[in-house]
Design a protein around this motif. Structure first.
Motif, short mmCIF file in Angstrom:
data_model
loop_
_atom_site.label_atom_id
_atom_site.label_comp_id
_atom_site.label_asym_id
_atom_site.label_seq_id
_atom_site.Cartn_x
_atom_site.Cartn_y
_atom_site.Cartn_z
N LYS A 62 0.85 -1.19 0.00
CA LYS A 62 0.00 0.00 0.00
C LYS A 62 0.89 1.24 0.00
O LYS A 62 2.07 1.18 0.37
CB LYS A 62 -0.92 -0.01 1.23
N THR A 63 0.32 2.37 -0.40
CA THR A 63 1.06 3.62 -0.38
C THR A 63 1.09 4.16 1.05
O THR A 63 0.05 4.30 1.69
CB THR A 63 0.40 4.66 -1.30
N LEU A 64 2.30 4.44 1.53
CA LEU A 64 2.48 4.93 2.89
C LEU A 64 2.90 6.39 2.87
O LEU A 64 3.89 6.76 2.24
CB LEU A 64 3.55 4.10 3.62
N LEU A 65 2.15 7.22 3.57
CA LEU A 65 2.48 8.63 3.75
C LEU A 65 2.84 8.86 5.21
O LEU A 65 2.11 8.42 6.12
CB LEU A 65 1.31 9.53 3.37
N VAL A 66 3.95 9.55 5.44
CA VAL A 66 4.40 9.86 6.80
C VAL A 66 4.56 11.37 6.91
O VAL A 66 5.25 11.98 6.08
CB VAL A 66 5.74 9.15 7.12
N PRO A 67 3.94 12.00 7.90
CA PRO A 67 4.10 13.45 8.06
C PRO A 67 5.56 13.82 8.32
O PRO A 67 6.29 13.07 8.96
CB PRO A 67 3.23 13.79 9.27
N THR A 68 5.96 14.97 7.85
CA THR A 68 7.31 15.45 8.16
C THR A 68 7.34 15.83 9.63
O THR A 68 6.37 16.38 10.16
CB THR A 68 7.69 16.66 7.30
N PRO A 69 8.44 15.51 10.34
CA PRO A 69 8.49 15.80 11.78
C PRO A 69 8.21 17.27 12.09
O PRO A 69 8.83 18.16 11.53
CB PRO A 69 9.94 15.43 12.15
N ARG A 70 7.20 17.48 12.95
CA ARG A 70 6.80 18.81 13.39
C ARG A 70 6.44 19.73 12.23
O ARG A 70 6.38 20.94 12.39
CB ARG A 70 7.90 19.44 14.27
N LEU A 71 6.17 19.13 11.06
CA LEU A 71 5.73 19.87 9.87
C LEU A 71 6.72 20.96 9.47
O LEU A 71 6.36 21.95 8.86
CB LEU A 71 4.34 20.49 10.11
#
Length: 382
Positions: A62-71
């Protein structure tokens, strides 16, 4: 968790989403959810307790999206494992180092549809009410996804916690920007909360401060877009009920002259080799030789220089000089020093005009006397 030795590395678990022993066992319940099996794209937070959930998502192709640390640098990273990746490589891809080595950034313009969201929690109730570590990043990420059309209120939200983190939470502790969850996975249970409390419908701008806007550059971009769309984007600091409330114009001026050190009043445009603007900027000076230049590319055909200048003012990024080459889809921005220029590049990351994301970066091979080279092509200001 610390007192009962339930915590796992990194320790101590205070002021963070706590990792715990048996976190991998709790995460192993994720593939048992029908929502996981049917999902194509899943967003999972980057904290340690969700490492196994990230691995299982990649293993399921599956496609995995991970937020950038602390945006700090954007919204998402899309994890792209190498072709033929083994389980060991996928496990590496699921770590923080893997996010650095095997990912590509996803901006606000990306046409992303997220089918399932997995968040961390400090505490959660069986009713689905959640408490994070108090900085609001999970709530912010969710609101941003709503604003960019990546999710809807029906997108299921899952959290993975230890059993001791499932507690009673008083509803009065929740605010209208707080995210609730639909499933709780623990080492011993899968809890379907049936939560009916409305989820955030986007960024609640009157709860955002100027300080937060400066810390999270992508927020500036999103605010600019929503302002252009006619939405109310008044910040907390601007609200009349806020102590010592600042008017938008006053606050903008403070940001221009104080925090970012940008010289906004002396902006000029150069079209071809002809300068338009302050005469003092059209002549050579010793300061000119020390300027640092930012390259702006991928400008849509038909865009007017006034549109770019308006966006730059909105982001408190007006340059000392603007060199406009609209026919070539590019512009060059001069700033007084490298630190200011780098701050501008960070602030403008993901900026778009007329629905097209601009390419903003430090100009290659900075030259004195106003000469800058971009990808082997020299642009001479004077």
């Amino acid at each position: 968790m610390e007192a009962n030795n339930l915590a796992d590395f990194p320790r101590p678990v205070h002021h963070r989403i706590p990792n715990f022993k048996s976190a991998s066992h709790a995460a192993s319940r994720l593939p048992g959810l029908q929502e996981f099996r049917t999902a194509k794209t899943i967003k999972i937070n980057p904290d340690a307790p969700q490492k196994t959930a990230r691995f299982l998502t990649l293993e399921a192709r599956k496609t995995l999206l991970v937020p950038t640390p602390r945006l700090r640098t954007g919204l998402f990273n899309k994890i792209v494992p190498p072709p033929g990746a083994t389980k060991e490589i996928l496990r590496i891809c699921a770590t923080s180092q893997g996010v650095k080595d095997y990912s590509v950034p996803i901006g606000l313009d990306a046409k992303v549809h997220v089918d399932l969201v997995v968040v961390g929690s400090v505490a959660v109730s069986e009713k689905g009410w959640r408490i994070g570590k108090g900085e609001g990043f999970a709530d912010m990420e969710y609101a941003m996804m709503v604003s960019m059309g990546a999710i809807t209120e029906d997108t299921p939200i899952v959290t993975i916690v230890h059993d001791c983190q499932v507690v009673d939470i008083a509803e009065e502790l929740l605010d209208d920007h707080d995210l609730t969850v639909d499933y709780i996975l623990t080492p011993t249970r899968t809890i379907k909360t049936g939560c009916k409390r409305p989820k955030p419908q986007g960024i609640i701008w009157h709860k955002i401060s100027y300080e937060m806007l400066e810390r999270i550059p992508i927020l500036k971009n999103l605010r600019y877009r929503e302002k252009q769309a006619g939405k109310d984007v008044m910040l907390k600091d601007e609200h009349p009920d806020f102590p010592n409330a600042r008017k938008p114009a006053d606050s903008d001026e403070n940001a221009k002259t104080g925090n970012t050190k940008l010289q906004t009043e002396s902006t000029s445009a150069q079209i071809g080799h002809r300068h338009v603007g302050n005469d003092s900027l059209s002549t050579k000076s010793e300061t000119h030789g020390a300027l640092t230049t930012v390259y702006v590319g991928n400008i849509p055909p038909g865009t007017r220089v006034s549109e770019l200048k308006s966006a730059l003012r909105e982001f408190h990024a007006s340059p000392l000089r603007l060199s406009w080459q609209g026919a070539q889809g590019r512009a060059f921005l001069d700033y007084t020093d490298k630190m200011t220029a780098e701050s501008v590049v960070s602030s403008l990351k993901g900026l778009s005009l007329r629905g097209q994301t601009l390419r903003v970066e430090m100009a290659k091979n900075q030259r004195n006397k106003g000469q800058v080279e971009i990808n082997g092509q020299r642009n001479k200001y004077e």
